[in-house]
Design a protein around this motif. Structure first.
Motif, PDB file in Angstrom:
ATOM      1  N   VAL A   1      -7.579   8.969  -1.407  1.00 14.76           N
ATOM      2  CA  VAL A   1      -7.477   8.559  -0.340  1.00 14.76           C
ATOM      3  C   VAL A   1      -8.566   8.606   0.849  1.00 14.76           C
ATOM      4  N   ARG A   2      -9.165  10.032   0.796  1.00 13.43           N
ATOM      5  CA  ARG A   2     -10.213  10.098   1.738  1.00 13.43           C
ATOM      6  C   ARG A   2     -11.408   9.059   1.301  1.00 13.43           C
ATOM      7  N   GLY A   3     -11.766   9.093  -0.165  1.00 13.26           N
ATOM      8  CA  GLY A   3     -12.714   8.265  -0.554  1.00 13.26           C
ATOM      9  C   GLY A   3     -12.756   6.901  -0.286  1.00 13.26           C
ATOM     10  N   GLY A   4     -11.260   6.463  -0.149  1.00 12.46           N
ATOM     11  CA  GLY A   4     -11.122   5.116  -0.118  1.00 12.46           C
ATOM     12  C   GLY A   4     -11.250   4.749   1.506  1.00 12.46           C
ATOM     13  N   ILE A   5     -11.042   5.538   2.109  1.00  8.31           N
ATOM     14  CA  ILE A   5     -10.782   5.199   3.636  1.00  8.31           C
ATOM     15  C   ILE A   5     -12.361   5.411   4.198  1.00  8.31           C
ATOM     16  N   ALA A   6     -13.079   6.268   3.609  1.00  7.60           N
ATOM     17  CA  ALA A   6     -14.710   6.199   3.895  1.00  7.60           C
ATOM     18  C   ALA A   6     -15.283   5.032   3.435  1.00  7.60           C
ATOM     19  N   ALA A   7     -14.798   4.500   2.126  1.00 10.22           N
ATOM     20  CA  ALA A   7     -15.636   3.454   1.716  1.00 10.22           C
ATOM     21  C   ALA A   7     -15.181   2.018   2.325  1.00 10.22           C
TER      22      ALA A   7
ATOM     23  N   ALA B   1      -5.514  -9.644   9.880  1.00  4.77           N
ATOM     24  CA  ALA B   1      -4.666  -9.020   8.901  1.00  4.77           C
ATOM     25  C   ALA B   1      -4.968  -7.791   8.478  1.00  4.77           C
ATOM     26  N   LEU B   2      -3.997  -6.855   8.348  1.00  7.62           N
ATOM     27  CA  LEU B   2      -4.168  -5.659   7.739  1.00  7.62           C
ATOM     28  C   LEU B   2      -3.819  -5.629   6.314  1.00  7.62           C
ATOM     29  N   CYS B   3      -5.054  -5.445   5.363  1.00  7.74           N
ATOM     30  CA  CYS B   3      -5.000  -5.465   4.254  1.00  7.74           C
ATOM     31  C   CYS B   3      -4.833  -4.247   3.479  1.00  7.74           C
ATOM     32  N   ILE B   4      -3.694  -3.896   2.634  1.00 10.18           N
ATOM     33  CA  ILE B   4      -3.319  -2.716   2.176  1.00 10.18           C
ATOM     34  C   ILE B   4      -3.925  -2.528   0.768  1.00 10.18           C
ATOM     35  N   LEU B   5      -4.673  -1.368   0.504  1.00 12.45           N
ATOM     36  CA  LEU B   5      -5.335  -1.080  -0.619  1.00 12.45           C
ATOM     37  C   LEU B   5      -4.870   0.059  -1.369  1.00 12.45           C
TER      38      LEU B   5
ATOM     39  N   SER C   1       0.309  -8.162   9.807  1.00  9.75           N
ATOM     40  CA  SER C   1       0.225  -6.699   9.910  1.00  9.75           C
ATOM     41  C   SER C   1       0.285  -5.971   8.566  1.00  9.75           C
ATOM     42  N   HIS C   2       0.703  -6.881   7.527  1.00 11.47           N
ATOM     43  CA  HIS C   2       0.450  -6.054   6.186  1.00 11.47           C
ATOM     44  C   HIS C   2       0.469  -7.059   5.079  1.00 11.47           C
ATOM     45  N   CYS C   3      -0.609  -7.029   4.258  1.00 16.41           N
ATOM     46  CA  CYS C   3      -0.607  -7.743   3.084  1.00 16.41           C
ATOM     47  C   CYS C   3      -1.530  -7.330   1.846  1.00 16.41           C
ATOM     48  N   HIS C   4      -1.517  -7.882   0.888  1.00 16.62           N
ATOM     49  CA  HIS C   4      -1.959  -7.323  -0.276  1.00 16.62           C
ATOM     50  C   HIS C   4      -3.223  -8.430  -0.784  1.00 16.62           C
ATOM     51  N   LEU C   5      -4.121  -8.692   0.016  1.00 14.88           N
ATOM     52  CA  LEU C   5      -5.144  -9.737  -0.175  1.00 14.88           C
ATOM     53  C   LEU C   5      -5.920  -9.423  -1.527  1.00 14.88           C
ATOM     54  N   ALA C   6      -6.104  -8.232  -1.726  1.00 11.35           N
ATOM     55  CA  ALA C   6      -6.890  -7.628  -2.809  1.00 11.35           C
ATOM     56  C   ALA C   6      -6.178  -7.667  -4.245  1.00 11.35           C
ATOM     57  N   ASP C   7      -4.909  -8.070  -3.894  1.00 17.26           N
ATOM     58  CA  ASP C   7      -4.121  -8.004  -5.174  1.00 17.26           C
ATOM     59  C   ASP C   7      -4.569  -9.125  -6.175  1.00 17.26           C
ATOM     60  N   ASP C   8      -4.564  -9.131  -7.486  1.00 13.87           N
ATOM     61  CA  ASP C   8      -4.798  -9.835  -8.479  1.00 13.87           C
ATOM     62  C   ASP C   8      -4.231 -11.192  -8.417  1.00 13.87           C
ATOM     63  N   ALA C   9      -3.158 -11.575  -7.573  1.00 16.00           N
ATOM     64  CA  ALA C   9      -2.398 -12.698  -7.425  1.00 16.00           C
ATOM     65  C   ALA C   9      -3.344 -13.750  -6.718  1.00 16.00           C
ATOM     66  N   PHE C  10      -4.372 -13.024  -6.002  1.00 19.53           N
ATOM     67  CA  PHE C  10      -5.226 -13.951  -5.039  1.00 19.53           C
ATOM     68  C   PHE C  10      -6.724 -14.012  -5.615  1.00 19.53           C
TER      69      PHE C  10
ATOM     70  N   GLU D   1     -10.150   0.513  -8.487  1.00 16.63           N
ATOM     71  CA  GLU D   1     -11.559  -0.186  -8.417  1.00 16.63           C
ATOM     72  C   GLU D   1     -11.480  -1.666  -8.516  1.00 16.63           C
ATOM     73  N   LYS D   2     -10.523  -2.175  -8.995  1.00 20.61           N
ATOM     74  CA  LYS D   2     -10.349  -3.564  -8.948  1.00 20.61           C
ATOM     75  C   LYS D   2     -10.135  -4.091  -7.724  1.00 20.61           C
ATOM     76  N   GLU D   3      -9.146  -3.436  -6.860  1.00 20.35           N
ATOM     77  CA  GLU D   3      -8.852  -3.782  -5.505  1.00 20.35           C
ATOM     78  C   GLU D   3      -9.888  -3.585  -4.529  1.00 20.35           C
ATOM     79  N   SER D   4     -10.802  -2.471  -5.093  1.00 21.68           N
ATOM     80  CA  SER D   4     -11.905  -2.083  -3.846  1.00 21.68           C
ATOM     81  C   SER D   4     -12.966  -3.349  -4.106  1.00 21.68           C
ATOM     82  N   SER D   5     -13.089  -3.707  -5.061  1.00 17.69           N
ATOM     83  CA  SER D   5     -14.284  -5.017  -5.425  1.00 17.69           C
ATOM     84  C   SER D   5     -13.528  -6.343  -4.749  1.00 17.69           C
ATOM     85  N   SER D   6     -12.429  -6.407  -5.093  1.00 15.31           N
ATOM     86  CA  SER D   6     -11.590  -7.597  -4.225  1.00 15.31           C
ATOM     87  C   SER D   6     -11.745  -7.430  -2.761  1.00 15.31           C
TER      88      SER D   6
END
Ligand SMILES: [Zn+2]
Ligand SMILES: [Zn+2]
Length: 264
Positions: A82-88, A32-36, A4-13, A41-46
């Motif tokens: 946040v609005r932009g991220g939610i839409a994207a 999985a629910l991935c938190i951004l 229910s909570h992970c950071h798969l867009a993190d640099d660690a992965f 921008e780095k996270e959104s490309s991941s």
């Protein structure tokens, strides 16, 4: 099973995301629910890469209290991000958001403003919130209680005691337990694991952080969420599989009636 909570867009992965996703699926983690982090921008490309590897992953976007300082006096810029991220990302939740008075990386009043504004945004959008709170219990509940319209949500990586869990349940929030529940000294947290009603319980990894025993100290990943379910199952006198099916249902309910998270 779900994480229910992970950071798969993190640099660690960044170097082995495909292998991490493959191990999660092999371990029976269907979603999985991935938190951004909003505006990262780095996270959104991941996230784009992640979506291609694992179409069933879902996203949540928010300004973490640690990042709130960048929005001092610019709360509306935080909301735009946040609005932009939610839409994207097609995100289904706002978070993680909240208050962290342990690290105090941002001035408290700034954390409060950015948090409260995001809670209001979630209410306006009809999305649940993913709450991060550390040594800020009363202020966190004050914000959530004041929210109009009221919001639904989850206390992620819950580390409070039974009394705090009751307060979360009183406002109809979910309680999500991480690998901390597997640590030898986490007796109070295992009491919480035993008392949360079946329809309010979630489990998570918070990967790459907080790997459960016996992986403690290593990089965490969604494949390990089963260890959390095992220990939660032990204290509730039920199987890990029983926990898996109820948390899968609960994540579906949290993220909204239109989203099927059931195993195909
Ligand atoms: Zn957190
Ligand atoms: Zn987190």
């Amino acid at each position: 099973m779900v994480d229910s909570h992970c950071h798969l867009a993190d640099d660690a992965f960044a170097d082995d995301l495909d292998a991490v996703v493959a191990r999660a699926r092999e371990a029976g983690v269907t979603r999985a629910l991935c938190i951004l982090a909003a505006g990262d921008e780095k996270e959104s490309s991941s996230a784009e890469r992640l979506r291609a590897l694992w179409p069933d992953v879902r996203f949540s976007v928010g300004v973490h209290p640690h990042q709130a300082g960048g929005f001092a006096g610019r709360t509306s810029a935080a909301l735009d991000a946040v609005r932009g991220g939610i839409a994207a990302e097609g995100a289904l939740a706002v978070g993680e958001i909240g208050l962290d008075y342990h690290y105090d990386f941002a001035p408290r009043v700034v954390q409060q403003n950015v948090f409260e504004a995001q809670v209001a945004l979630a209410g306006e959008l009809g999305l649940p919130v993913v709450i991060h709170t550390r040594e800020a219990t009363d202020d966190t509940f004050d914000v959530l209680r004041r929210a109009r319209p009221l919001v639904r949500g989850v206390f992620h990586c819950f580390t409070g005691d039974v009394a705090m869990a009751r307060r979360a349940l009183d406002i109809d929030f979910y309680v999500s337990l991480s690998g901390i529940v597997t640590f030898p000294r986490a007796t109070a947290l295992r009491e919480v694991a035993a008392m949360v009603p079946a329809d309010r319980l979630l489990v998570e990894t918070d990967a790459p952080y907080l790997a459960p025993v016996p992986h403690r100290g290593k990089r965490n990943e969604p494949a390990f969420v089963g260890r959390v379910a095992e220990v939660v199952g032990e204290v509730r006198f039920t199987s890990a599989a029983g926990i898996a099916s109820l948390v899968t249902r609960n994540l579906e309910a949290l993220l909204g009636p239109n989203v099927s998270l059931q195993t195909a």
